[in-house]
Scaffold this motif. Sequence first.
Motif, PDB file in Angstrom:
ATOM      1  N   UNK A 166     -12.121   2.540   4.295  1.00  0.00           N
ATOM      2  CA  UNK A 166     -11.188   3.080   5.290  1.00  0.00           C
ATOM      3  C   UNK A 166     -10.678   1.998   6.233  1.00  0.00           C
ATOM      4  N   UNK A 167     -11.466   0.971   6.456  1.00  0.00           N
ATOM      5  CA  UNK A 167     -11.067  -0.087   7.374  1.00  0.00           C
ATOM      6  C   UNK A 167     -10.226  -1.165   6.696  1.00  0.00           C
ATOM      7  N   UNK A 168     -10.396  -1.364   5.393  1.00  0.00           N
ATOM      8  CA  UNK A 168      -9.696  -2.469   4.737  1.00  0.00           C
ATOM      9  C   UNK A 168      -8.336  -2.050   4.181  1.00  0.00           C
ATOM     10  N   UNK A 169      -8.136  -0.760   3.904  1.00  0.00           N
ATOM     11  CA  UNK A 169      -6.836  -0.333   3.363  1.00  0.00           C
ATOM     12  C   UNK A 169      -5.684  -0.612   4.330  1.00  0.00           C
ATOM     13  N   UNK A 170      -5.786  -0.222   5.625  1.00  0.00           N
ATOM     14  CA  UNK A 170      -4.695  -0.577   6.539  1.00  0.00           C
ATOM     15  C   UNK A 170      -4.491  -2.084   6.666  1.00  0.00           C
ATOM     16  N   UNK A 171      -5.571  -2.856   6.563  1.00  0.00           N
ATOM     17  CA  UNK A 171      -5.445  -4.308   6.619  1.00  0.00           C
ATOM     18  C   UNK A 171      -4.642  -4.831   5.438  1.00  0.00           C
ATOM     19  N   UNK A 247      -4.572  -1.388  -3.690  1.00  0.00           N
ATOM     20  CA  UNK A 247      -5.206  -0.561  -2.668  1.00  0.00           C
ATOM     21  C   UNK A 247      -6.539  -0.019  -3.182  1.00  0.00           C
ATOM     22  N   UNK A 248      -6.584   0.363  -4.446  1.00  0.00           N
ATOM     23  CA  UNK A 248      -7.823   0.891  -5.022  1.00  0.00           C
ATOM     24  C   UNK A 248      -8.845  -0.211  -5.278  1.00  0.00           C
ATOM     25  N   UNK A 249      -8.395  -1.343  -5.798  1.00  0.00           N
ATOM     26  CA  UNK A 249      -9.323  -2.402  -6.191  1.00  0.00           C
ATOM     27  C   UNK A 249      -9.840  -3.194  -4.994  1.00  0.00           C
ATOM     28  N   UNK A 250      -8.977  -3.513  -4.052  1.00  0.00           N
ATOM     29  CA  UNK A 250      -9.370  -4.362  -2.934  1.00  0.00           C
ATOM     30  C   UNK A 250     -10.015  -3.593  -1.800  1.00  0.00           C
ATOM     31  N   UNK A 251     -10.088  -2.275  -1.914  1.00  0.00           N
ATOM     32  CA  UNK A 251     -10.842  -1.497  -0.930  1.00  0.00           C
ATOM     33  C   UNK A 251     -12.307  -1.335  -1.336  1.00  0.00           C
TER      34      UNK A 251
END
Length: 281
Positions: A166-171, A247-251
Amino acid sequence: MDPLEIAAGLEAHGITDRTARRFRHRDVFSLAEELYARTPHGEAPAAARTRVPAGPCALLRLGCALLPGALAFGAAAAVPVWAGPVAVAVTVAALVWPGRAAGGRWPWAAHLLAAAVTGWAAHRYGTALALGLALAAAPGHLVAAAFAARAGARLAGSRALEEFADRVRPLLLASVAVFAAAAAGAAALAAAPLTAAVPLALLLFLTRLLLRHGAHRGPVAAALALALVPVPAAASAAAAGLLVHAVLALSRASAHARPRPPTRKEKQKMTGQPTNQGATR
């Protein structure tokens, strides 16, 4: 080094919450906490906690990131006939350097497809587009390094895999937006068409991010192949699809976990040396 690092490793090996419940734990993070408690560990050395390269190494990488634009500009000024191929070559080379992809492996198929996509775009839209993509390599390096550093900080501060996601997706979305603005500026500087340059630059930027963080190469190759379709919207569709995959892989925490250095036995196994005296008999 901490329970979340262990949870990232479990996640990378396919351990899910359902698997953790077989071991009487509510989720993967709870299982990682028990593993962390059962494993002897000491204070991590300061070098292991460093996430962002600093000093001469960082300057060298920044210089390498600035090199594609400089070479492309020099080729355009000196030999206009070869400016396009030079810009294509240095743009694709920027996907590899500085640094290898995750795991030390070279994803040749992805880079060949990236070269084909960039060359095809330069053939269709002219040398200015290739020059704009080469200029976008430097901001791509800076944004990718900032994303990796901030994602690593969020990994250290999160206490669960869902919280980290949840924190890395907006980043990630903010990083993509910042790079898109930088790519638009590079295209404008090179007098390249924005509608063609920005989607292609985003496609190459996402390719770099995914390859450097160890994501599966199949979706990357599929997106690059889609961009080769001779339709104006193909590059935009490929970039949008690759963004969804990113978005799926890097989260996933496993995409940002610090790699564990190989042990002495693992080094000997990789080099083919015997691990003990009995192995030579």
